[in-house]
Design an enzyme around this catalytic site. Structure first.
Site, mmCIF file in Angstrom:
data_model
loop_
_atom_site.group_PDB
_atom_site.id
_atom_site.type_symbol
_atom_site.label_atom_id
_atom_site.label_comp_id
_atom_site.label_asym_id
_atom_site.label_seq_id
_atom_site.Cartn_x
_atom_site.Cartn_y
_atom_site.Cartn_z
ATOM 1 N N CYS A 112 -0.651 -7.107 0.644
ATOM 2 C CA CYS A 112 0.711 -6.653 0.213
ATOM 3 C C CYS A 112 1.437 -5.783 1.231
ATOM 4 C CB CYS A 112 0.622 -5.771 -1.088
ATOM 5 S SG CYS A 112 -0.364 -6.558 -2.436
ATOM 6 N N HIS A 253 7.058 -1.784 -1.925
ATOM 7 C CA HIS A 253 6.145 -2.901 -2.154
ATOM 8 C C HIS A 253 6.152 -2.845 -4.073
ATOM 9 C CE1 HIS A 253 2.922 -5.604 -3.640
ATOM 10 N NE2 HIS A 253 2.227 -4.668 -3.642
ATOM 11 N N ASN A 283 3.646 -8.361 -9.091
ATOM 12 C CA ASN A 283 3.224 -8.090 -7.638
ATOM 13 C C ASN A 283 3.081 -9.307 -6.896
ATOM 14 O OD1 ASN A 283 1.750 -7.380 -5.442
ATOM 15 N ND2 ASN A 283 0.286 -6.076 -6.547
#
Length: 330
Positions: A112, A253, A283
């Protein structure tokens, strides 16, 4: 700060998977998901779409917005943890389809945190003077790594891609500023895909046990994400001698709304100055910051001179942050 962002682009697949859809697949419900994550829906790539397909569209949109031709690119970096295949790199596949015949291309894996890691890598390549223009892409087909019977993980992730074009413009004002990156491999077992690599190749047993899908210790990951992104944000502000209230926009993020809120309060950023789209996309790992940045640009959230912070945390563990002073492209 001579490295400028000339343009951005993003792409998310057409298929929308809502929380109500997931209620029919696993033992969960909309209220539970929204309360704990803030996610209401996510985008899922078609069966015949691979990560490179998502990356290509985002890249084309970034090139269009920047006015840069594919033949002008010197560097193509793709951050991904869901590549089309073990090799060749997803970046070379995109390079070919773009017609970027003068660029070298490679993948970068930092989960990520990948988009920030790739931005910093591109910045250093451009600052070396050996390269002039770079394309950075974060792209993921996370749905290919999910166990759709695991309600703790399948509700969290989505697919998509975000891209940015960078150029070294000596003497220019604004652009990419301080960056801080970190890793802690001792905690890798808290968030990983155990099988499918050289340690545990795919076998019938692996497929039966679904150990080639994401495994996550959610509460531990939450704790470390908040801790490390908060520390990174404060470190960068101190280095740049900026105050948190001077930040026009923080683009973190997009993992979990509760994580974003915890970081915001600890750093001291106004709620309206944190960009959030986790409710729409879930996500998307290394794609999330690129998608959010492009959406912020296209929504008119950024003006020349604005001070911006990018923040991320991912498997590895990896984490990173970058400051930039936005300059609206001419």
């Amino acid at each position: 700060m001579p490295i400028q962002l000339l343009g951005t682009g993003s792409y998310t697949p057409e298929k929308i998977l809502t929380n109500q859809d997931l209620e029919k697949m696993v033992d969960t419900n909309d209220e539970w998901i929204v309360t704990r994550t803030g996610i209401r829906e996510r985008r899922i790539a078609a069966d015949d779409q691979a990560t490179s397909d998502l990356a290509l569209i985002a890249a084309e949109r970034a090139l269009e917005s920047s006015g840069v031709k594919a033949s002008e690119l010197d560097v193509i970096l793709i951050a991904t943890c869901s590549p089309d295949m073990a090799f060749p790199s997803t970046a070379t596949l995109v390079q070919h389809r773009l017609g970027a015949v003068n660029a070298f291309a490679m993948d970068l894996s930092a989960a990520c945190s990948g988009f920030i890691f790739a931005l910093e890598t591109a910045r250093n390549l451009l600052e070396s003077g050996r390269y002039g223009t770079a394309l950075v892409i974060g792209a993921e087909k996370m749905s290919s790594l999910l166990d759709w019977q695991d309600r703790t993980t399948c509700i969290l992730f989505g697919d998509g891609a975000g891209a940015a074009v960078l150029r070294n413009e000596e003497g220019s004002k604004g652009g990419l500023g301080p960056c801080n990156l970190g890793s802690n491999g001792s905690l890798s077992e808290l968030l990983l895909v155990p099988a499918g690599g050289s340690r545990i190749p795919v076998t019938a047993k692996v497929l039966e046990e679904r150990s080639n899908t994401i495994s996550m210790a959610g509460q531990e990951v939450f704790k470390h994400a908040v801790l490390n992104m908060t520390k990174t944000a404060k470190h960068l502000l101190k280095e740049a001698e900026w105050d948190a209230k001077e930040l026009a926009l923080v683009i973190p993020h997009q993992a979990n709304q509760r994580i974003l809120e915890a970081i915001r309060t600890r750093v001291g950023v106004e709620k309206d100055n944190v960009f959030v789209n986790v409710d729409k996309y879930g996500n998307t790992s290394s794609a999330s910051i690129g998608i959010a940045l492009d959406e912020a640009v296209r929504q008119g959230r950024l003006n020349s001179g604005d001070r911006v912070m990018l923040l991320a945390f991912g498997a590895g563990f990896t984490w990173g942050g970058m400051l930039l002073e936005w300059r609206t492209p001419a």
